[in-house]
Each structure stands twice: as C-alpha cells, then as structure tokens.
Design a protein around this motif. Structure first.
Motif, short mmCIF file in Angstrom:
data_model
loop_
_atom_site.label_atom_id
_atom_site.label_comp_id
_atom_site.label_asym_id
_atom_site.label_seq_id
_atom_site.Cartn_x
_atom_site.Cartn_y
_atom_site.Cartn_z
N VAL A 65 43.49 74.95 1.30
CA VAL A 65 43.80 75.66 0.06
C VAL A 65 43.58 74.78 -1.16
O VAL A 65 42.83 75.14 -2.07
N ASN A 66 44.21 73.61 -1.18
CA ASN A 66 44.12 72.76 -2.38
C ASN A 66 42.75 72.11 -2.54
O ASN A 66 42.17 72.14 -3.63
N LEU A 67 42.25 71.48 -1.48
CA LEU A 67 40.98 70.75 -1.59
C LEU A 67 39.76 71.59 -1.23
O LEU A 67 38.66 71.27 -1.66
N GLY A 68 39.94 72.60 -0.42
CA GLY A 68 38.82 73.46 -0.01
C GLY A 68 37.83 72.79 0.92
O GLY A 68 36.68 73.20 1.02
N TRP A 69 38.26 71.76 1.63
CA TRP A 69 37.35 71.01 2.50
C TRP A 69 37.14 71.66 3.85
O TRP A 69 36.06 71.56 4.42
N LEU A 70 38.19 72.28 4.39
CA LEU A 70 38.12 72.80 5.76
C LEU A 70 38.52 74.27 5.81
O LEU A 70 39.38 74.71 5.06
N PRO A 71 37.90 75.03 6.70
CA PRO A 71 38.28 76.44 6.85
C PRO A 71 39.60 76.58 7.60
O PRO A 71 39.97 75.71 8.40
N THR A 72 40.30 77.68 7.34
CA THR A 72 41.57 77.92 8.03
C THR A 72 41.43 78.87 9.21
O THR A 72 42.26 78.85 10.11
N VAL A 73 40.43 79.73 9.19
CA VAL A 73 40.25 80.69 10.29
C VAL A 73 38.82 80.66 10.77
O VAL A 73 37.92 80.24 10.06
N GLY A 74 38.62 81.12 12.00
CA GLY A 74 37.28 81.20 12.56
C GLY A 74 37.03 80.11 13.59
O GLY A 74 37.87 79.24 13.82
N ALA A 75 35.88 80.20 14.22
CA ALA A 75 35.49 79.22 15.23
C ALA A 75 33.98 79.07 15.24
O ALA A 75 33.35 78.92 16.28
N ASP A 76 33.38 79.10 14.06
CA ASP A 76 31.91 79.08 13.96
C ASP A 76 31.31 77.69 14.08
O ASP A 76 30.20 77.52 14.55
N SER A 77 32.03 76.66 13.63
CA SER A 77 31.47 75.31 13.65
C SER A 77 32.56 74.31 14.00
O SER A 77 33.74 74.65 14.11
N TRP A 78 32.17 73.05 14.12
CA TRP A 78 33.11 71.99 14.45
C TRP A 78 34.17 71.82 13.38
O TRP A 78 35.27 71.38 13.65
N ARG A 79 33.88 72.19 12.13
CA ARG A 79 34.83 72.05 11.02
C ARG A 79 36.07 72.91 11.23
O ARG A 79 37.15 72.59 10.76
N HIS A 80 35.92 74.02 11.97
CA HIS A 80 37.05 74.91 12.24
C HIS A 80 38.06 74.29 13.20
O HIS A 80 39.20 74.74 13.28
N TYR A 81 37.65 73.27 13.91
CA TYR A 81 38.51 72.67 14.93
C TYR A 81 39.25 71.43 14.45
O TYR A 81 40.14 70.94 15.15
N ILE A 82 38.90 70.89 13.31
CA ILE A 82 39.50 69.64 12.83
C ILE A 82 41.00 69.77 12.63
O ILE A 82 41.78 68.96 13.14
N LEU A 83 41.44 70.77 11.88
CA LEU A 83 42.87 70.93 11.61
C LEU A 83 43.69 71.18 12.88
O LEU A 83 44.73 70.56 13.06
N PRO A 84 43.24 72.07 13.78
CA PRO A 84 44.03 72.23 15.01
C PRO A 84 44.09 70.95 15.85
O PRO A 84 45.13 70.64 16.43
N PHE A 85 42.99 70.20 15.92
CA PHE A 85 43.00 68.95 16.68
C PHE A 85 44.02 67.96 16.12
O PHE A 85 44.79 67.36 16.86
N ILE A 86 44.01 67.80 14.80
CA ILE A 86 44.95 66.87 14.17
C ILE A 86 46.38 67.35 14.36
O ILE A 86 47.28 66.57 14.69
N THR A 87 46.61 68.64 14.17
CA THR A 87 47.95 69.20 14.28
C THR A 87 48.52 69.00 15.68
O THR A 87 49.64 68.51 15.85
N LEU A 88 47.77 69.36 16.68
CA LEU A 88 48.25 69.25 18.05
C LEU A 88 48.25 67.80 18.53
O LEU A 88 49.10 67.41 19.34
N GLY A 89 47.31 67.02 18.05
CA GLY A 89 47.20 65.63 18.50
C GLY A 89 48.24 64.70 17.92
O GLY A 89 48.61 63.71 18.54
N ALA A 90 48.77 65.00 16.74
CA ALA A 90 49.73 64.10 16.09
C ALA A 90 50.99 63.94 16.91
O ALA A 90 51.45 62.81 17.15
N ALA A 91 51.57 65.03 17.33
CA ALA A 91 52.81 64.96 18.11
C ALA A 91 52.56 64.32 19.46
O ALA A 91 53.34 63.48 19.92
N VAL A 92 51.46 64.68 20.10
CA VAL A 92 51.15 64.13 21.42
C VAL A 92 50.85 62.63 21.31
O VAL A 92 51.30 61.85 22.16
#
Length: 145
Positions: A65-92
């Motif tokens: 939202v603020n920076l506009g760097w990464l998409p929030t929805v979809g699965a079209d490219s590798w950029r769509h997976y960055i936020l979920p990877f970081i989110t799930l990977g941080a706790a683990v």
C-alpha cells in the motif's frame, strides 16, 4: 606504543582511504549502525511473539500500500510470493534458531568433535560437516511436526 597512547586519547589516526580522521569515519557511520542493530534485535525477538497474521498485514501495508513495491493478491509471478514467504518464514526462523543453537552447542562438546579438531581438521569443516549435521536432527524433527 605511540598508536595505543593516541587511541586512549581518542585519536585513531587518519584513514588511508578517505584521508579523514578515523574517529570522524566511525562517528559518521555510528548512528545508522546503531539503528540497524536496534531494529534487527526487535525483529529477532518479535519473530516468536508477533502473530503471523499481524506481520502479514503490516508487511502488506508497508510494501504494497505505502510503497507500491509488491502485489497483495494473485499468483502470476514470483513477486506475489515474497510477502507470504517472509510472513510465514519469520516465525518459523525464530523458532528454528531457538532449537538449533542449543543443539549445536551440545554437539560441539562431544568427544568426536574434539578429536577431529585435534587431528587438524579446519574448524569450519568440523562445525559444518560433523557438528551441524548432527545438530540438525532435532531441527528436522521439529520441522516435520
């Protein structure tokens, strides 16, 4: 001896690269290093205590939202997976670090590690090949659960 006396007075000499006093070089880099250390320490402790859904919303707010760097929805490219990877990977990652360190410390106290070191095997090889392999057993078990 002259250098050490000057260091005690706060004079670290002159930088060979910039030709500026070393104390000025250190001072100019101190605050960014300090804030990076404080921020990374907060992130390291929050990896365990911060809920994944809250981290995900925070990351989406900042990077989508603020920076506009990464998409929030979809699965079209590798950029769509960055936020979920970081989110799930941080706790683990935080939990894995808590399991790995004590296990590695325990394994490095074993006799066969001391023997390999005494035979002249490089320490990095002893830790990676012998120590880390054995220390990963509880970690792999935990990851499987």
């Amino acid at each position: 001896m002259h250098f050490f006396v000057n260091v005690l007075r706060g004079d670290f000499g002159t930088s060979m690269m910039s030709k500026r006093p070393v104390s000025e070089e250190i001072a100019s880099r101190f605050m960014p290093t300090f804030w990076m250390t404080i921020t990374s320490m907060m992130l390291a402790t929050s990896g365990i205590s911060f809920p994944a859904f809250a981290l995900g919303m925070l990351l989406m707010q900042v990077f989508s939202v603020n920076l506009g760097w990464l998409p929030t929805v979809g699965a079209d490219s590798w950029r769509h997976y960055i936020l979920p990877f970081i989110t799930l990977g941080a706790a683990v990652a935080a939990v894995m670090a808590r399991f790995t360190r004590p296990s590695l410390v325990e394994v490095l106290q074993e006799d066969y590690i001391r023997t390999a070191s005494a035979k002249g095997v490089p320490e990095s090889l002893v830790v990676v090949k012998n120590g880390l392999r054995k220390a990963m057993i509880p970690l792999v078990t935990m990851m499987g659960l």
